[in-house]
Motif scaffolding. Structure first.
Motif, PDB file in Angstrom:
ATOM      1  N   THR A 266       0.902  -1.059   0.137  1.00  0.00           N
ATOM      2  CA  THR A 266      -0.039  -0.071  -0.050  1.00  0.00           C
ATOM      3  C   THR A 266       0.969   1.338   0.188  1.00  0.00           C
ATOM      4  O   THR A 266       0.408   2.394  -0.733  1.00  0.00           O
ATOM      5  N   GLY A 267       1.834   1.205   0.698  1.00  0.00           N
ATOM      6  CA  GLY A 267       2.675   2.269   1.025  1.00  0.00           C
ATOM      7  C   GLY A 267       2.678   2.904   2.509  1.00  0.00           C
ATOM      8  O   GLY A 267       1.664   2.669   3.122  1.00  0.00           O
ATOM      9  N   ARG A 268       3.645   3.422   2.877  1.00  0.00           N
ATOM     10  CA  ARG A 268       3.871   4.226   4.404  1.00  0.00           C
ATOM     11  C   ARG A 268       4.039   2.736   5.259  1.00  0.00           C
ATOM     12  O   ARG A 268       3.287   2.909   6.233  1.00  0.00           O
ATOM     13  N   ASN A 269       4.569   1.714   4.687  1.00  0.00           N
ATOM     14  CA  ASN A 269       4.539   0.585   5.598  1.00  0.00           C
ATOM     15  C   ASN A 269       5.917   0.564   6.571  1.00  0.00           C
ATOM     16  O   ASN A 269       6.908   1.136   6.202  1.00  0.00           O
ATOM     17  N   ASN A 270       5.908  -0.055   7.454  1.00  0.00           N
ATOM     18  CA  ASN A 270       7.052  -0.258   8.558  1.00  0.00           C
ATOM     19  C   ASN A 270       7.987  -1.638   8.055  1.00  0.00           C
ATOM     20  O   ASN A 270       7.266  -2.347   7.174  1.00  0.00           O
ATOM     21  N   ARG A 271       8.616  -1.965   8.773  1.00  0.00           N
ATOM     22  CA  ARG A 271       9.560  -3.213   8.520  1.00  0.00           C
ATOM     23  C   ARG A 271       8.807  -4.555   8.857  1.00  0.00           C
ATOM     24  O   ARG A 271       8.952  -5.379   8.151  1.00  0.00           O
ATOM     25  N   GLU A 272       8.096  -4.574   9.865  1.00  0.00           N
ATOM     26  CA  GLU A 272       7.169  -5.627  10.121  1.00  0.00           C
ATOM     27  C   GLU A 272       6.144  -5.974   8.913  1.00  0.00           C
ATOM     28  O   GLU A 272       6.081  -7.204   8.465  1.00  0.00           O
ATOM     29  N   SER A 273       5.694  -4.977   8.372  1.00  0.00           N
ATOM     30  CA  SER A 273       4.776  -5.148   7.326  1.00  0.00           C
ATOM     31  C   SER A 273       5.469  -5.699   5.896  1.00  0.00           C
ATOM     32  O   SER A 273       5.046  -6.446   5.333  1.00  0.00           O
ATOM     33  N   MET A 274       6.765  -5.044   5.916  1.00  0.00           N
ATOM     34  CA  MET A 274       7.561  -5.481   5.007  1.00  0.00           C
ATOM     35  C   MET A 274       7.940  -7.198   4.921  1.00  0.00           C
ATOM     36  O   MET A 274       7.847  -7.960   4.011  1.00  0.00           O
ATOM     37  N   ARG A 275       8.125  -7.538   6.161  1.00  0.00           N
ATOM     38  CA  ARG A 275       8.550  -8.739   6.326  1.00  0.00           C
ATOM     39  C   ARG A 275       7.377  -9.715   6.049  1.00  0.00           C
ATOM     40  O   ARG A 275       7.542 -10.782   5.422  1.00  0.00           O
ATOM     41  N   LEU A 276       6.006  -9.430   6.509  1.00  0.00           N
ATOM     42  CA  LEU A 276       4.827 -10.078   6.299  1.00  0.00           C
ATOM     43  C   LEU A 276       4.753 -10.104   4.786  1.00  0.00           C
ATOM     44  O   LEU A 276       4.070 -11.120   4.317  1.00  0.00           O
ATOM     45  N   THR A 277       4.732  -9.172   3.999  1.00  0.00           N
ATOM     46  CA  THR A 277       4.519  -9.009   2.795  1.00  0.00           C
ATOM     47  C   THR A 277       5.363 -10.037   1.808  1.00  0.00           C
ATOM     48  O   THR A 277       4.858 -10.669   1.086  1.00  0.00           O
ATOM     49  N   PHE A 278       6.749 -10.053   2.429  1.00  0.00           N
ATOM     50  CA  PHE A 278       7.493 -11.324   1.818  1.00  0.00           C
ATOM     51  C   PHE A 278       7.003 -12.582   2.040  1.00  0.00           C
ATOM     52  O   PHE A 278       7.028 -13.505   1.399  1.00  0.00           O
ATOM     53  N   GLU A 279       6.369 -12.715   3.211  1.00  0.00           N
ATOM     54  CA  GLU A 279       5.793 -14.028   3.735  1.00  0.00           C
ATOM     55  C   GLU A 279       4.695 -14.347   2.689  1.00  0.00           C
ATOM     56  O   GLU A 279       4.401 -15.454   2.112  1.00  0.00           O
ATOM     57  N   PRO A 295      10.513   7.446  -1.838  1.00  0.00           N
ATOM     58  CA  PRO A 295      10.672   8.395  -0.702  1.00  0.00           C
ATOM     59  C   PRO A 295      10.755   7.717   0.873  1.00  0.00           C
ATOM     60  O   PRO A 295      11.556   8.104   1.558  1.00  0.00           O
ATOM     61  N   ASP A 296       9.882   6.630   0.940  1.00  0.00           N
ATOM     62  CA  ASP A 296       9.749   5.862   2.216  1.00  0.00           C
ATOM     63  C   ASP A 296      11.074   5.218   2.753  1.00  0.00           C
ATOM     64  O   ASP A 296      11.464   5.237   3.551  1.00  0.00           O
ATOM     65  N   LEU A 297      11.546   4.461   1.435  1.00  0.00           N
ATOM     66  CA  LEU A 297      12.645   3.611   1.420  1.00  0.00           C
ATOM     67  C   LEU A 297      14.049   4.415   1.919  1.00  0.00           C
ATOM     68  O   LEU A 297      14.613   3.848   2.667  1.00  0.00           O
ATOM     69  N   PHE A 298      14.029   5.585   1.474  1.00  0.00           N
ATOM     70  CA  PHE A 298      15.211   6.479   1.832  1.00  0.00           C
ATOM     71  C   PHE A 298      14.971   7.281   2.719  1.00  0.00           C
ATOM     72  O   PHE A 298      15.800   8.625   2.724  1.00  0.00           O
ATOM     73  N   ALA A 299      13.875   7.707   3.635  1.00  0.00           N
ATOM     74  CA  ALA A 299      13.613   8.514   4.469  1.00  0.00           C
ATOM     75  C   ALA A 299      14.616   8.739   5.300  1.00  0.00           C
ATOM     76  O   ALA A 299      15.261   7.695   6.049  1.00  0.00           O
ATOM     77  N   ASP A 300      14.971  10.025   5.433  1.00  0.00           N
ATOM     78  CA  ASP A 300      16.294  10.354   6.663  1.00  0.00           C
ATOM     79  C   ASP A 300      16.232  11.843   6.953  1.00  0.00           C
ATOM     80  O   ASP A 300      16.686  12.614   5.967  1.00  0.00           O
ATOM     81  N   PRO A 301      15.474  11.993   7.914  1.00  0.00           N
ATOM     82  CA  PRO A 301      15.165  11.207   9.112  1.00  0.00           C
ATOM     83  C   PRO A 301      13.958  10.407   8.803  1.00  0.00           C
ATOM     84  O   PRO A 301      13.306  10.674   7.850  1.00  0.00           O
ATOM     85  N   ASN A 302      13.709   9.571   9.619  1.00  0.00           N
ATOM     86  CA  ASN A 302      12.567   8.660   9.228  1.00  0.00           C
ATOM     87  C   ASN A 302      11.724   8.425  10.605  1.00  0.00           C
ATOM     88  O   ASN A 302      11.657   7.664  11.234  1.00  0.00           O
ATOM     89  N   PRO A 303      10.839   9.729  11.009  1.00  0.00           N
ATOM     90  CA  PRO A 303      10.132   9.787  12.056  1.00  0.00           C
ATOM     91  C   PRO A 303       8.975   8.784  12.129  1.00  0.00           C
ATOM     92  O   PRO A 303       8.320   8.403  13.097  1.00  0.00           O
ATOM     93  N   ASN A 304       8.573   8.343  10.826  1.00  0.00           N
ATOM     94  CA  ASN A 304       7.559   7.560  10.837  1.00  0.00           C
ATOM     95  C   ASN A 304       7.617   5.938  10.615  1.00  0.00           C
ATOM     96  O   ASN A 304       7.251   5.193  10.525  1.00  0.00           O
TER      97      ASN A 304
END
Length: 320
Positions: A266-279, A295-304
């Motif tokens: 969907t977008g705006r996802n965190n690492r856990e969502s990414m892991r489960l997506t790969f599952e 932009p999400d992948l390379f966000a720096d800083p990454n407050p979200n």
């Protein structure tokens, strides 16, 4: 992978100025929006709009060549296959088939299409045995399929490689459309309140009708189960409970061509969502995932706390 995005959702202003160049709903509203990625001309019912798009496709492939790994189709809101949203201009339950072309008041429909079989009928009006609602719904969804098929045929004039047809949202499930028809498409059923019917998300019809073996079913909501775990249950025997990607995989396998499937989150996802997506990629044997958004992948800083490019690379190494 090297893709090309055709971007019809960013059509030039002059296309909208063609006669009947904008969609119109049953309330008389023309579809106009300044929201990025949503301002789409009347691509379903207007042959002149399609001619302009075809000329544009030709320019793209002539100028940029055909050395692409795949071409993304759908060519409506957010590049997906759909009608405009069900809520617009202060109205709900918006169906977008009331311009003069769609209603048969003037000539100019695309090839293979007929005007509304119940001209003047509007969603919510009663009819004997719900016949008008049934005729309208079948025609309305069939017109969007005509646009889907036209895209494939048109692009094939220049490009012979893989095509990705973008399918969003949950998609209509067994009996949802029939239930809405019994209620005369009055907007009170769950599928209409969620906009599934008005926006044309009939993936059974669309995916089942694909006959090009190089067309890939592309789910734009692989992580649907992750965000709606109380709604979707992929272990259920009831397809009404399945996640969007599970439903699309089942339809792709039901197609005689046994179509391939991949997609994006969907977008705006965190690492856990990414892991489960790969599952889910592994579970359903998907081709892979295009991660949204860069932009999400390379966000720096990454407050979200978005998933990062380093995390993406690590999951690719783990699951490949």
């Amino acid at each position: 992978a090297l893709p090309i995005y055709l971007g019809v959702q960013y059509a030039a202003d002059w296309v909208f100025e063609l006669p009947q160049g904008r969609y119109r709903n049953q309330y008389g509203d023309e579809f106009k929006t300044g929201e990025g990625g949503m301002n789409v001309p009347n691509v379903v019912f207007n042959a002149e709009v399609r001619r302009a798009i075809s000329n544009y496709f030709g320019e793209v492939f002539t100028r940029l060549g055909i050395d692409w790994d795949f071409v993304r189709l759908g060519c409506a809101k957010y590049g997906e296959l759909n009608y405009p949203q069900a809520k617009f201009g202060g109205h709900t339950n918006c169906y977008w088939a009331f311009d003069d072309l769609a209603q048969g008041k003037t000539a100019g429909l695309p090839s293979g299409m007929s005007p509304c079989p119940v001209p003047g009928w509007m969603p919510g009006m009663p009819s004997p045995l719900h016949a008008s609602a049934s005729a309208f719904a079948g025609w309305y969804l069939g017109c969007l399929k005509n646009y889907q098929d036209w895209q494939i045929t048109t692009v094939r004039r220049w490009y012979g490689g893989d095509l990705c047809m973008l399918y969003g949202s949950t998609g209509l499930r067994p009996d949802w459309l029939e239930s809405a028809i019994v209620h005369e498409l009055n907007g009170t059923t769950s599928a209409e309140m969620n906009g599934e019917i008005q926006q044309g998300y009939d993936w059974t019809r669309m995916i089942g009708g694909l006959n090009d073996p190089k067309t890939i079913v592309y789910c734009t909501w692989i992580d649907g189960t992750l965000q709606n775990h109380k709604i979707f249950d992929d272990d259920s025997a009831d397809p009404n409970r399945w996640s969007p990607v599970h439903w699309q995989v089942s339809l792709a396998q039901r197609n005689p061509l046994k179509l391939r499937v991949w997609g994006e989150n969907t977008g705006r996802n965190n690492r856990e969502s990414m892991r489960l997506t790969f599952e889910f990629i592994r579970r359903y044997n998907l081709m892979g995932v295009m991660w949204a958004f860069e932009p999400d992948l390379f966000a720096d800083p990454n407050p979200n706390d978005y998933a990062t490019f380093a995390g993406y690379a690590s999951f690719i190494r783990k699951y490949r």
